[in-house]
Enzyme design. Structure first.
Site, PDB file in Angstrom:
ATOM      1  N   GLU A  54     -21.813  14.796   0.408  1.00 44.03           N
ATOM      2  CA  GLU A  54     -22.361  13.496   0.833  1.00 44.03           C
ATOM      3  C   GLU A  54     -23.245  12.925  -0.272  1.00 44.03           C
ATOM      4  O   GLU A  54     -24.064  13.637  -0.852  1.00 44.03           O
ATOM      5  CB  GLU A  54     -23.163  13.649   2.123  1.00 44.03           C
ATOM      6  CG  GLU A  54     -22.282  13.708   3.344  1.00 44.03           C
ATOM      7  CD  GLU A  54     -23.058  13.827   4.638  1.00 44.03           C
ATOM      8  OE1 GLU A  54     -22.489  13.544   5.686  1.00 44.03           O
ATOM      9  OE2 GLU A  54     -24.244  14.203   4.585  1.00 44.03           O
ATOM     10  N   ASP A 107      -6.815  -7.212  -1.633  1.00 44.68           N
ATOM     11  CA  ASP A 107      -6.385  -5.911  -1.134  1.00 44.68           C
ATOM     12  C   ASP A 107      -5.049  -5.612  -1.820  1.00 44.68           C
ATOM     13  O   ASP A 107      -3.998  -6.052  -1.372  1.00 44.68           O
ATOM     14  CB  ASP A 107      -6.238  -5.985   0.390  1.00 44.68           C
ATOM     15  CG  ASP A 107      -5.699  -4.689   0.991  1.00 44.68           C
ATOM     16  OD1 ASP A 107      -5.305  -3.794   0.215  1.00 44.68           O
ATOM     17  OD2 ASP A 107      -5.665  -4.588   2.232  1.00 44.68           O
ATOM     18  N   THR A 147      -5.161   1.161  -1.565  1.00 47.60           N
ATOM     19  CA  THR A 147      -4.803   2.525  -1.222  1.00 47.60           C
ATOM     20  C   THR A 147      -4.404   3.180  -2.533  1.00 47.60           C
ATOM     21  O   THR A 147      -4.197   2.507  -3.539  1.00 47.60           O
ATOM     22  CB  THR A 147      -3.591   2.588  -0.271  1.00 47.60           C
ATOM     23  OG1 THR A 147      -2.515   1.878  -0.877  1.00 47.60           O
ATOM     24  CG2 THR A 147      -3.895   1.977   1.074  1.00 47.60           C
TER      25      THR A 147
HETATM   26  C1  LIG Z   1      -1.251   0.191   3.548  1.00 46.42           C
HETATM   27  C2  LIG Z   1      -2.236  -0.924   3.549  1.00 46.42           C
HETATM   28  C3  LIG Z   1      -3.577  -0.729   3.932  1.00 46.42           C
HETATM   29  C4  LIG Z   1      -4.112   0.491   4.645  1.00 46.42           C
HETATM   30  O1  LIG Z   1      -3.840   1.683   4.262  1.00 46.42           O
HETATM   31  P1  LIG Z   1      -4.026   3.032   5.117  1.00 46.42           P
HETATM   32  O2  LIG Z   1      -4.249   3.988   4.023  1.00 46.42           O
HETATM   33  O3  LIG Z   1      -2.770   3.209   5.871  1.00 46.42           O
HETATM   34  O4  LIG Z   1      -5.213   2.871   5.986  1.00 46.42           O
HETATM   35  C5  LIG Z   1      -4.440  -1.782   3.780  1.00 46.42           C
HETATM   36  N1  LIG Z   1      -4.036  -2.963   3.304  1.00 46.42           N
HETATM   37  C6  LIG Z   1      -2.762  -3.203   2.977  1.00 46.42           C
HETATM   38  C7  LIG Z   1      -2.386  -4.543   2.462  1.00 46.42           C
HETATM   39  C8  LIG Z   1      -1.818  -2.200   3.095  1.00 46.42           C
HETATM   40  O5  LIG Z   1      -0.537  -2.458   2.813  1.00 46.42           O
END
Ligand SMILES: *Cc1c(COP(=O)(O)O)cnc(C)c1O
Length: 403
Positions: free
Chosen positions: A48, A196, A222
């Protein structure tokens, strides 16, 4: 392994993965080195806090591992550590996104995100997700005319709704994103711009898609999709207050936390406890692998393969949404040929081809049995597939679906 039940199941899954053609756009196959790092003693350690500031003793090696992942992440995306920080601790993509909102969007505030039905992610403000329960989604979609993003329309929505944050980067959008235009959309509302890049971070690292860092305030990703690392998440944040934003005024002598400082606090102690250090060790390995000429070549081949597969299906009469793809993924309208997405994906699975059913923009069917399929080539390209294999695959898919 002494536990024969689990051992057999693991062997069965390994065999299953080897025996199928995997067109799931969000999956990939990690290297042996990444796998090895995942199965190490680092999983035993509580850490942590952050390197140099842990709440437990015994972290001298762990600190080096996390710092290595951080350095490699910044280097891979060509970021100056004075301008950008990265948090490599999010357990996956969804918690990374929630940590950003927790840091930057007031409770009940507005997240402008693409609706799930048009290719957005649950965590972009959908009602069934935490992101849509604690904050309010300002949804946007693609244009009905060409199934691409209409940036002028987004500008209008942003001006009217004044979201706190604008989110771009999608789960089922096959086209390149114009990040400069998305910046204008965010600026029209005085909002933060969050990119994202979960699906496309590998394509960005490989130079196939433009880098979002010039325009974004925050970039999440991710680590297990095209990027080809272990499951996990990262958050990149500016070491200032956002593009064009000055330090907020405070009473004398009080320093104001930068975006990166706010993200650090939001991940820990804000929403997670100990980081998964085996994941972070494996991520460090994957980030080095991605920073190479061979990974760049891999991403080039991913694009070639996707264009070939979608083009060959199109030739055989299948409608590809938005008319094609610039990435590792595309959507195929099977309902137009009288098949539901569920039927189509089940038929393919029986023949050893794994895809996922998906809504298409302006779908008239339900998400539980939508009109489309989502296909991606990141995983099969890792296995060495080339254009000629894609032509053969298109032929097979066409035959199975038209039977
Ligand atoms: C896959 C994805 C996520 C989330 O990923 P997880 O690891 O499954 O929680 C977030 N944003 C986008 C655009 C994604 O395609």
């Amino acid at each position: 392994m002494k536990d024969t039940k689990v051992k057999n199941l693991l062997a069965a899954e390994k065999k299953r993965q080897k025996s199928v053609i995997n067109l799931v756009a969000s999956e990939n196959y990690v290297s042996d080195d990444v796998l090895k790092a995942l199965g190490t003693e680092t999983t035993n350690k509580y850490a942590e806090g952050y390197p140099g500031a842990r709440y437990y003793g015994g972290n001298e090696v762990i600190d080096k591992i996390e710092n290595l992942a951080i350095d490699r992440a910044l280097k891979l995306f060509k970021l100056n550590p004075k301008k950008w920080g990265v948090n490599v601790q999010p357990h996956s993509g969804s918690p990374a996104n929630i940590a950003v909102y927790q840091a930057l969007v007031p409770q009940g505030g507005k997240i402008m995100g693409m609706s799930l039905a048009h290719g957005g992610h649950l965590t972009h403000g959908h009602g069934v997700s935490f992101s849509g329960k604690f904050w309010q989604q300002v949804p946007y979609g693609v244009s009905e005319k060409n199934e691409k993003i209409d940036y002028d329309e987004l500008l209008k929505i942003a001006k009217k709704e004044k979201p706190d944050i604008v989110v771009t980067g999608y789960s089922a959008y096959p086209r390149k994103i114009n990040f400069k235009k998305m910046r204008e959309v965010a600026d029209a509302a005085g909002a933060y711009l969050m990119v994202d890049m979960a699906h496309i971070s590998g394509l960005i690292a490989g130079g196939q898609h433009p880098s979002p860092f010039t325009y974004a305030d925050i970039v999440t990703t991710t680590t297990h999709k095209v990027l080809r690392g272990p499951r996990g998440g990262m958050i990149f944040a500016r070491q200032d207050y956002g593009v064009g934003k000055k330090a907020p005024k405070t009473k004398k002598g009080k320093s104001v936390p930068t975006l990166f400082d706010q993200i650090q606090k939001s991940v820990f102690p804000g929403m997670q406890g100990g980081p998964h250090m085996n994941q972070i060790a494996a991520l460090a390995v994957a980030l080095k692998e991605a920073d190479s000429a061979s990974f760049k070549k891999y991403t080039e081949q991913v694009i070639k393969n996707t264009k070939t597969l979608s083009g060959e299906l199109k030739k055989r009469g299948w409608r590809i949404t938005s008319g094609g793809t610039d990435s590792h993924v595309f959507l195929m309208d099977v309902w137009k040929e009288g098949l539901t997405g569920k039927e189509a994906s089940e038929r393919l699975e029986k023949e050893g081809i794994i895809v996922n059913m998906n809504t298409i923009p302006y779908d008239t069917r339900s998400p539980f049995n939508p009109s489309g399929l989502r296909l991606g080539t990141a995983a099969e390209t890792t296995r060495g597939k080339k254009e000629k294999d894609m032509i053969a695959l298109a032929e097979r898919i066409d035959k199975i679906l038209r039977k």
